[in-house]
Design an enzyme around this catalytic site. Structure first.
Site, PDB file in Angstrom:
ATOM      1  N   HIS A  19       0.795  -1.240  -0.282  1.00 60.96           N
ATOM      2  CA  HIS A  19      -0.126  -0.031  -0.354  1.00 60.96           C
ATOM      3  C   HIS A  19       1.060   1.264  -0.042  1.00 60.96           C
ATOM      4  O   HIS A  19       1.253   1.960   1.050  1.00 60.96           O
ATOM      5  CB  HIS A  19      -0.714  -0.292   1.552  1.00 60.96           C
ATOM      6  CG  HIS A  19      -1.928   0.932   1.576  1.00 60.96           C
ATOM      7  ND1 HIS A  19      -3.011   0.967   2.074  1.00 60.96           N
ATOM      8  CD2 HIS A  19      -2.290   2.182   0.649  1.00 60.96           C
ATOM      9  CE1 HIS A  19      -3.733   2.604   1.748  1.00 60.96           C
ATOM     10  NE2 HIS A  19      -3.284   2.913   1.553  1.00 60.96           N
ATOM     11  N   HIS A  21       1.098   5.062  -2.092  1.00 61.69           N
ATOM     12  CA  HIS A  21       0.367   6.048  -3.585  1.00 61.69           C
ATOM     13  C   HIS A  21       1.431   6.011  -4.388  1.00 61.69           C
ATOM     14  O   HIS A  21       2.578   7.460  -3.262  1.00 61.69           O
ATOM     15  CB  HIS A  21       0.024   6.811  -3.356  1.00 61.69           C
ATOM     16  CG  HIS A  21      -1.301   5.988  -2.168  1.00 61.69           C
ATOM     17  ND1 HIS A  21      -3.041   6.352  -3.290  1.00 61.69           N
ATOM     18  CD2 HIS A  21      -1.574   5.669  -1.607  1.00 61.69           C
ATOM     19  CE1 HIS A  21      -3.355   5.173  -2.595  1.00 61.69           C
ATOM     20  NE2 HIS A  21      -3.068   5.163  -0.944  1.00 61.69           N
ATOM     21  N   HIS A 195      -9.638   0.570  -1.158  1.00 62.89           N
ATOM     22  CA  HIS A 195      -9.536   1.758   0.340  1.00 62.89           C
ATOM     23  C   HIS A 195     -10.905   1.622   0.877  1.00 62.89           C
ATOM     24  O   HIS A 195     -11.402   1.893   0.140  1.00 62.89           O
ATOM     25  CB  HIS A 195      -9.622   2.908  -0.393  1.00 62.89           C
ATOM     26  CG  HIS A 195      -8.224   3.687  -0.066  1.00 62.89           C
ATOM     27  ND1 HIS A 195      -6.671   2.585  -1.475  1.00 62.89           N
ATOM     28  CD2 HIS A 195      -7.199   4.179   0.739  1.00 62.89           C
ATOM     29  CE1 HIS A 195      -6.741   3.310  -1.552  1.00 62.89           C
ATOM     30  NE2 HIS A 195      -5.505   4.222  -0.451  1.00 62.89           N
ATOM     31  N   GLU A 198     -11.110   3.347   5.671  1.00 66.18           N
ATOM     32  CA  GLU A 198     -10.215   3.926   6.490  1.00 66.18           C
ATOM     33  C   GLU A 198     -10.837   5.056   7.384  1.00 66.18           C
ATOM     34  O   GLU A 198     -11.146   5.325   8.555  1.00 66.18           O
ATOM     35  CB  GLU A 198      -9.434   4.623   5.396  1.00 66.18           C
ATOM     36  CG  GLU A 198      -8.211   5.832   5.528  1.00 66.18           C
ATOM     37  CD  GLU A 198      -7.459   6.075   4.932  1.00 66.18           C
ATOM     38  OE1 GLU A 198      -8.177   6.336   3.191  1.00 66.18           O
ATOM     39  OE2 GLU A 198      -6.866   7.269   5.036  1.00 66.18           O
ATOM     40  N   ASP A 276       1.915   4.110   2.917  1.00 65.15           N
ATOM     41  CA  ASP A 276       0.970   4.942   2.085  1.00 65.15           C
ATOM     42  C   ASP A 276       1.190   6.308   1.497  1.00 65.15           C
ATOM     43  O   ASP A 276       0.970   5.951   0.315  1.00 65.15           O
ATOM     44  CB  ASP A 276       0.012   5.284   3.433  1.00 65.15           C
ATOM     45  CG  ASP A 276      -1.575   6.092   3.066  1.00 65.15           C
ATOM     46  OD1 ASP A 276      -1.711   5.382   1.783  1.00 65.15           O
ATOM     47  OD2 ASP A 276      -2.208   6.233   3.628  1.00 65.15           O
ATOM     48  N   ASP A 277       1.569   7.146   1.849  1.00 61.39           N
ATOM     49  CA  ASP A 277       2.079   8.435   1.631  1.00 61.39           C
ATOM     50  C   ASP A 277       3.180   8.828   2.172  1.00 61.39           C
ATOM     51  O   ASP A 277       3.110   9.629   2.533  1.00 61.39           O
ATOM     52  CB  ASP A 277       1.049   9.177   1.560  1.00 61.39           C
ATOM     53  CG  ASP A 277      -0.078   8.845   0.705  1.00 61.39           C
ATOM     54  OD1 ASP A 277      -0.568   8.943  -0.770  1.00 61.39           O
ATOM     55  OD2 ASP A 277      -1.310   8.523   1.185  1.00 61.39           O
TER      56      ASP A 277
HETATM   57  N1  ADE Z   1      -4.745   8.443  -1.663  1.00 62.63           N
HETATM   58  C1  ADE Z   1      -2.938   8.808  -1.074  1.00 62.63           C
HETATM   59  N2  ADE Z   1      -2.860   8.257  -0.505  1.00 62.63           N
HETATM   60  C2  ADE Z   1      -5.086   7.741   0.038  1.00 62.63           C
HETATM   61  C3  ADE Z   1      -5.497   7.533   0.844  1.00 62.63           C
HETATM   62  N3  ADE Z   1      -4.536   7.500   2.350  1.00 62.63           N
HETATM   63  N4  ADE Z   1      -6.369   7.124   1.450  1.00 62.63           N
HETATM   64  C4  ADE Z   1      -7.214   7.656   0.011  1.00 62.63           C
HETATM   65  N5  ADE Z   1      -6.378   8.374  -0.485  1.00 62.63           N
HETATM   66  C5  ADE Z   1      -5.326   8.306  -0.819  1.00 62.63           C
HETATM   67 ZN    ZN Z   2      -3.541   4.813   0.564  1.00 62.70          ZN
END
Ligand code: ADE
Ligand code: ZN
Length: 335
Positions: A19, A21, A195, A198, A276-277
């Site tokens: 996971h 992005h 997703h 969350e 994630d990011d």
């Molecule tokens: N796009 C990038 N990170 C995300 C996240 N945590 N939840 C939903 N969309 C995303």
């Molecule tokens: Zn994500």
């Protein structure tokens, strides 16, 4: 405090990331370098000013800045450089295999062609020693028609991605909004993820499973609000790609001490740890492991389980998966 042995194990153990992005791996320094290279004007005057804006209150407050950051990506080389930088960090964290999300609509809507996006990211994957595959994500705040157009534009490059996902603003955009496009992707033999849970309710996890027929749930941490769902996820060994630092930065949990990943593991759910990011949430894979293990009563056996789960939940051929699982067990046998 984490003891030195456990910290070393977390850093050195072989692991998979499921996971990430890729647009969320764009560090502020690279954003500014690409802005300069491409003559793109940013709303922030410096790297420090941009970084100072990374104080998020929820998912949407993050997404607004994340899409602004991605505006510097124009050429194939930009997508290559972003992906190469992520893969180098992943390699340093002993990530052996990664399944990378990318958001084509973020770029095609700015006039960037699909081949520029996919070829840049794919070429960097091929040039890395880390095993890397791609998952195309549809932006759920846009229409299903837009997702269908995006899928059609990506199909000439079908051999360069292994699956599709669903990301962006969750609440108000339930999985079932994308029932038709996911059904089409299923016919095409693509892997399916979404997703769900969350910020959205457990109901979204149900429809991701039952309507979209996904094979993994991204995040999914709100499943514990529903005991029947928790039991089902465990029974079906449906993996959750959990992102601990992300959950703290986006205020899904107030503090890491309150994160529910240990509860998920204790409920026999196949939880995994992911970044994630990473450029926005304060860390890559090993930072996520260390922050989680520092805050919660997790030990060596949990580390081994999380490393095993990461490969068990990966979209890999059975023989390759087994090889990675054996590698994890061999690593832990020597600890
Ligand atoms: N796009 C990038 N990170 C995300 C996240 N945590 N939840 C939903 N969309 C995303
Ligand atoms: Zn994500």
């Amino acid at each position: 405090m984490l003891n030195e042995q456990l910290r070393r194990v977390l850093q050195q153990m072989p692991k998979a990331e499921l996971h990430i992005h890729i647009e969320g791996s764009l560090e502020p320094e690279l954003i500014f370098a690409l802005a300069e290279r491409n003559g793109v004007k940013l709303a922030y005057g410096s790297v420090e000013e941009l970084r100072a804006a990374y104080a998020f209150t929820d998912l949407q407050s993050f997404l607004d800045i994340y899409y602004a950051g991605a505006s510097v990506l124009l050429k194939e080389q930009d997508f290559y450089d972003m992906t190469a930088a992520y893969l180098k960090r992943a390699e340093e964290d002993n990530v052996r295999h990664t399944e990378i999300f990318f958001d084509p609509q973020t770029h095609t809507h700015r006039g960037v062609a699909m081949d520029v996006i996919i070829n840049g990211i794919y070429r960097a994957c091929q040039d890395s020693p880390v095993s890397a595959t791609l998952i195309l994500c549809f932006l759920r705040h846009l229409s299903e028609e837009d997702a269908i157009v995006t899928l059609e534009a990506a199909l000439p490059y079908r051999d360069k991605f292994i699956g599709v996902g669903l990301d962006s603003s969750e609440v108000g955009n339930p999985p079932e909004k994308f029932a038709r496009v996911f059904a089409r992707c299923r016919e095409l033999g693509l892997h399916l993820v979404a997703h769900a849970g969350e910020e959205g309710p457990p109901a979204y996890i149900y429809t991701a499973l039952d309507t979209l027929k996904v094979e993994r749930i991204d995040h999914g941490v709100r499943c514990l609000e529903d005991p029947a769902l928790t039991e089902r996820l465990a029974r079906e060994q449906m993996a959750l790609t959990v992102c601990p630092l992300s959950n703290i930065k986006l205020c899904v949990f107030d503090k890491m001490e309150q994160h529910n990943i240990l509860d998920l593991l204790n409920a026999n759910i196949v939880a995994t740890v992911n970044s994630d990011d990473p450029a926005y949430f304060g860390g890559y894979m090993n930072d996520n492991f260390i922050a989680t293990f520092e805050a919660l009563p997790l030990g060596l056996s949990h580390a081994q389980r999380l490393a095993r789960n990461s490969f068990a939940a990966a979209f890999l051929p059975a023989a390759q998966k087994q090889q990675y699982l054996d590698e994890v067990d061999a690593f832990f046998a020597k600890v």
